[in-house]
Motif scaffolding. Structure first.
Motif, PDB file in Angstrom:
ATOM      1  N   LEU A  32       0.842  -1.190   0.000  1.00 25.55           N
ATOM      2  CA  LEU A  32       0.000   0.000   0.000  1.00 25.55           C
ATOM      3  C   LEU A  32       0.876   1.239   0.000  1.00 25.55           C
ATOM      4  CD1 LEU A  32      -2.640  -1.106   2.665  1.00 25.55           C
ATOM      5  CD2 LEU A  32      -2.589  -1.576   0.203  1.00 25.55           C
ATOM      6  N   LEU A  33       2.109   1.095   0.499  1.00 25.07           N
ATOM      7  CA  LEU A  33       3.071   2.191   0.523  1.00 25.07           C
ATOM      8  C   LEU A  33       4.477   1.609   0.389  1.00 25.07           C
ATOM      9  CD1 LEU A  33       3.751   5.236   1.038  1.00 25.07           C
ATOM     10  CD2 LEU A  33       3.894   4.637   3.461  1.00 25.07           C
ATOM     11  N   THR A  34       5.226   2.119  -0.579  1.00 26.07           N
ATOM     12  CA  THR A  34       6.643   1.758  -0.713  1.00 26.07           C
ATOM     13  C   THR A  34       7.424   3.059  -0.748  1.00 26.07           C
ATOM     14  OG1 THR A  34       6.438   1.678  -3.114  1.00 26.07           O
ATOM     15  CG2 THR A  34       6.268  -0.409  -1.953  1.00 26.07           C
ATOM     16  N   ASP A  35       8.067   3.342   0.343  1.00 30.01           N
ATOM     17  CA  ASP A  35       8.800   4.581   0.534  1.00 30.01           C
ATOM     18  C   ASP A  35      10.147   4.183   1.140  1.00 30.01           C
ATOM     19  OD1 ASP A  35       9.584   6.774   2.634  1.00 30.01           O
ATOM     20  OD2 ASP A  35       8.163   7.782   1.313  1.00 30.01           O
ATOM     21  N   PRO A  36      11.231   4.891   0.845  1.00 27.61           N
ATOM     22  CA  PRO A  36      12.517   4.519   1.451  1.00 27.61           C
ATOM     23  C   PRO A  36      12.501   4.516   2.979  1.00 27.61           C
ATOM     24  CG  PRO A  36      12.855   6.093  -0.320  1.00 27.61           C
ATOM     25  CD  PRO A  36      11.369   5.983  -0.109  1.00 27.61           C
ATOM     26  N   GLU A  37      11.605   5.287   3.574  1.00 23.17           N
ATOM     27  CA  GLU A  37      11.537   5.390   5.032  1.00 23.17           C
ATOM     28  C   GLU A  37      10.599   4.370   5.676  1.00 23.17           C
ATOM     29  OE1 GLU A  37      13.420   7.676   6.817  1.00 23.17           O
ATOM     30  OE2 GLU A  37      14.359   8.058   4.880  1.00 23.17           O
ATOM     31  N   LYS A  38       9.632   3.834   4.876  1.00 22.00           N
ATOM     32  CA  LYS A  38       8.632   2.934   5.452  1.00 22.00           C
ATOM     33  C   LYS A  38       7.873   2.205   4.355  1.00 22.00           C
ATOM     34  CE  LYS A  38       5.901   7.085   5.938  1.00 22.00           C
ATOM     35  NZ  LYS A  38       6.983   7.995   5.678  1.00 22.00           N
ATOM     36  N   THR A  39       7.367   1.025   4.713  1.00 16.97           N
ATOM     37  CA  THR A  39       6.491   0.286   3.797  1.00 16.97           C
ATOM     38  C   THR A  39       5.283  -0.204   4.580  1.00 16.97           C
ATOM     39  OG1 THR A  39       7.616  -1.825   4.180  1.00 16.97           O
ATOM     40  CG2 THR A  39       8.364  -0.517   2.296  1.00 16.97           C
ATOM     41  N   ILE A  40       4.171  -0.313   3.869  1.00 17.80           N
ATOM     42  CA  ILE A  40       2.965  -0.913   4.428  1.00 17.80           C
ATOM     43  C   ILE A  40       2.567  -2.031   3.478  1.00 17.80           C
ATOM     44  CG2 ILE A  40       0.574  -0.592   5.146  1.00 17.80           C
ATOM     45  CD1 ILE A  40       1.276   2.366   5.675  1.00 17.80           C
ATOM     46  N   PHE A  81      -6.160  -1.804  -3.523  1.00 17.44           N
ATOM     47  CA  PHE A  81      -5.260  -0.740  -3.097  1.00 17.44           C
ATOM     48  C   PHE A  81      -3.771  -1.010  -3.298  1.00 17.44           C
ATOM     49  CE2 PHE A  81      -9.136  -0.335  -0.543  1.00 17.44           C
ATOM     50  CZ  PHE A  81      -9.500   0.965  -0.871  1.00 17.44           C
ATOM     51  N   ALA A  82      -3.382  -2.251  -3.510  1.00 25.43           N
ATOM     52  CA  ALA A  82      -1.957  -2.558  -3.661  1.00 25.43           C
ATOM     53  C   ALA A  82      -1.456  -2.067  -5.011  1.00 25.43           C
ATOM     54  CB  ALA A  82      -1.709  -4.051  -3.521  1.00 25.43           C
ATOM     55  N   SER A  83      -0.292  -1.400  -4.996  1.00 24.94           N
ATOM     56  CA  SER A  83       0.282  -0.900  -6.240  1.00 24.94           C
ATOM     57  C   SER A  83       0.753  -2.050  -7.119  1.00 24.94           C
ATOM     58  CB  SER A  83       1.440   0.053  -5.942  1.00 24.94           C
ATOM     59  OG  SER A  83       2.393  -0.585  -5.114  1.00 24.94           O
ATOM     60  N   ALA A  84       1.273  -3.094  -6.523  1.00 25.50           N
ATOM     61  CA  ALA A  84       1.716  -4.279  -7.255  1.00 25.50           C
ATOM     62  C   ALA A  84       1.805  -5.424  -6.265  1.00 25.50           C
ATOM     63  CB  ALA A  84       3.074  -4.031  -7.905  1.00 25.50           C
ATOM     64  N   CYS A  85       1.631  -6.635  -6.768  1.00 26.40           N
ATOM     65  CA  CYS A  85       1.683  -7.807  -5.906  1.00 26.40           C
ATOM     66  C   CYS A  85       2.824  -8.730  -6.324  1.00 26.40           C
ATOM     67  CB  CYS A  85       0.374  -8.584  -5.978  1.00 26.40           C
ATOM     68  SG  CYS A  85      -1.008  -7.732  -5.188  1.00 26.40           S
ATOM     69  N   ILE A  86       3.315  -9.482  -5.360  1.00 30.73           N
ATOM     70  CA  ILE A  86       4.262 -10.543  -5.654  1.00 30.73           C
ATOM     71  C   ILE A  86       3.691 -11.839  -5.091  1.00 30.73           C
ATOM     72  CG2 ILE A  86       6.294  -9.056  -5.707  1.00 30.73           C
ATOM     73  CD1 ILE A  86       7.023 -10.045  -2.935  1.00 30.73           C
ATOM     74  N   THR A  87       4.108 -12.939  -5.698  1.00 23.20           N
ATOM     75  CA  THR A  87       3.678 -14.255  -5.248  1.00 23.20           C
ATOM     76  C   THR A  87       4.907 -15.126  -5.066  1.00 23.20           C
ATOM     77  OG1 THR A  87       3.323 -14.952  -7.534  1.00 23.20           O
ATOM     78  CG2 THR A  87       1.401 -14.135  -6.330  1.00 23.20           C
ATOM     79  N   LYS A  88       4.807 -16.036  -4.115  1.00 22.40           N
ATOM     80  CA  LYS A  88       5.935 -16.917  -3.830  1.00 22.40           C
ATOM     81  C   LYS A  88       5.461 -18.083  -2.981  1.00 22.40           C
ATOM     82  CE  LYS A  88       7.251 -13.830  -0.016  1.00 22.40           C
ATOM     83  NZ  LYS A  88       8.297 -12.930   0.490  1.00 22.40           N
ATOM     84  N   VAL A  89       6.285 -19.122  -2.953  1.00 26.11           N
ATOM     85  CA  VAL A  89       6.077 -20.233  -2.032  1.00 26.11           C
ATOM     86  C   VAL A  89       7.196 -20.149  -1.003  1.00 26.11           C
ATOM     87  CG1 VAL A  89       6.031 -22.735  -1.749  1.00 26.11           C
ATOM     88  CG2 VAL A  89       4.928 -21.672  -3.735  1.00 26.11           C
ATOM     89  N   ARG A  90       6.817 -20.180   0.265  1.00 24.56           N
ATOM     90  CA  ARG A  90       7.786 -20.075   1.358  1.00 24.56           C
ATOM     91  C   ARG A  90       7.948 -21.439   2.037  1.00 24.56           C
ATOM     92  NH1 ARG A  90       7.767 -15.170   5.303  1.00 24.56           N
ATOM     93  NH2 ARG A  90       9.074 -14.461   3.576  1.00 24.56           N
ATOM     94  N   TYR A  91       9.213 -21.803   2.215  1.00 24.81           N
ATOM     95  CA  TYR A  91       9.581 -23.016   2.942  1.00 24.81           C
ATOM     96  C   TYR A  91      10.287 -22.602   4.223  1.00 24.81           C
ATOM     97  CZ  TYR A  91       8.777 -25.160  -1.591  1.00 24.81           C
ATOM     98  OH  TYR A  91       8.214 -25.553  -2.773  1.00 24.81           O
ATOM     99  N   ARG A 141      17.510  -4.062  -4.191  1.00 25.95           N
ATOM    100  CA  ARG A 141      16.778  -4.731  -5.274  1.00 25.95           C
ATOM    101  C   ARG A 141      16.066  -5.981  -4.774  1.00 25.95           C
ATOM    102  NH1 ARG A 141      21.015  -6.272  -9.579  1.00 25.95           N
ATOM    103  NH2 ARG A 141      22.021  -6.914  -7.652  1.00 25.95           N
ATOM    104  N   TYR A 142      16.606  -6.603  -3.724  1.00 26.40           N
ATOM    105  CA  TYR A 142      16.044  -7.852  -3.224  1.00 26.40           C
ATOM    106  C   TYR A 142      14.986  -7.658  -2.145  1.00 26.40           C
ATOM    107  CZ  TYR A 142      19.703 -10.126  -5.885  1.00 26.40           C
ATOM    108  OH  TYR A 142      20.517 -10.563  -6.904  1.00 26.40           O
ATOM    109  N   TYR A 143      14.692  -6.428  -1.765  1.00 25.14           N
ATOM    110  CA  TYR A 143      13.585  -6.192  -0.842  1.00 25.14           C
ATOM    111  C   TYR A 143      12.301  -6.566  -1.575  1.00 25.14           C
ATOM    112  CZ  TYR A 143      16.672  -3.134   1.979  1.00 25.14           C
ATOM    113  OH  TYR A 143      17.687  -2.608   2.753  1.00 25.14           O
ATOM    114  N   ASN A 144      11.402  -7.233  -0.905  1.00 27.00           N
ATOM    115  CA  ASN A 144      10.145  -7.603  -1.542  1.00 27.00           C
ATOM    116  C   ASN A 144       9.394  -6.391  -2.080  1.00 27.00           C
ATOM    117  OD1 ASN A 144       9.684 -10.614  -1.277  1.00 27.00           O
ATOM    118  ND2 ASN A 144      10.225 -10.099   0.822  1.00 27.00           N
ATOM    119  N   SER A 145       9.448  -5.284  -1.349  1.00 27.92           N
ATOM    120  CA  SER A 145       8.769  -4.078  -1.816  1.00 27.92           C
ATOM    121  C   SER A 145       9.339  -3.607  -3.149  1.00 27.92           C
ATOM    122  CB  SER A 145       8.857  -2.962  -0.777  1.00 27.92           C
ATOM    123  OG  SER A 145      10.209  -2.636  -0.507  1.00 27.92           O
ATOM    124  N   GLN A 146      10.645  -3.729  -3.330  1.00 25.98           N
ATOM    125  CA  GLN A 146      11.278  -3.333  -4.592  1.00 25.98           C
ATOM    126  C   GLN A 146      10.985  -4.334  -5.699  1.00 25.98           C
ATOM    127  OE1 GLN A 146      12.765  -0.280  -5.163  1.00 25.98           O
ATOM    128  NE2 GLN A 146      11.757  -0.024  -3.197  1.00 25.98           N
TER     129      GLN A 146
END
Length: 158
Positions: A32-40, A81-91, A141-146
């Motif tokens: 909902l928010l991707t900012d260098p100072e904070k993410t939601i 409301f999400a600007s973009a989504c990512i999908t993944k499988v977590r182990y 680059r590897y932050y999920n938000s990025q």
């Protein structure tokens, strides 16, 4: 204040294929928010939704507040409301008393596999499994938000 201390690593795909894995969990998350100072972030994992607020990284440490929310609310927030989504499988892989979270990304981030370990202190020692390779904790680059904004498939010179 709630704090997350996390280190992030690339995974050697060949060695990872040899690992006996528990069943993974499918995750869909968006920002909902991707900012260098904070993410939601909003996440759906199994039948639960989560709202997560993260502060700016200071080394491998940042403020983190995470709250369960109804899965229907999470899905609506992602859809509307999400600007973009990512999908993944977590182990979740236990190694010497710690749990490594290994994410196999799909969609526009397919081909990327990241491992994360949460620590109690930045200088805490831990066992590095042989399927872990290069540390990328400080590579934004590897932050999920990025990854939601500039997916892995669009990187030049991967």
């Amino acid at each position: 204040m709630a704090v997350e201390i996390e280190r992030k690593f690339l995974v050697n795909k060949v060695k990872w294929q040899e690992v006996i894995k528990p069943e993974g969990s499918y995750l869909r998350q968006g920002y909902l928010l991707t900012d260098p100072e904070k993410t939601i972030r909003v996440r759906v994992k199994k039948e639960t939704g989560y709202l997560t607020i993260k502060g700016k990284n200071e080394g491998a440490t940042r403020a983190e507040y995470e709250y369960p929310i109804p899965v229907k609310d999470a899905e609506e927030l992602l859809d509307k409301f999400a600007s973009a989504c990512i999908t993944k499988v977590r182990y979740e892989i236990p190694v010497d008393g710690k749990v490594w979270e290994v994410d196999e990304f799909s969609g526009e981030n397919a081909g990327l596999i990241l491992a994360e370990i949460e620590l109690n202190a930045e200088e805490e020692s831990f066992t590095l499994p042989d399927w872990v390779s290069e540390e990328v904790t400080h590579d934004k680059r590897y932050y999920n938000s990025q990854l939601s904004l500039l997916p892995y498939k669009d990187w030049q010179g991967k």
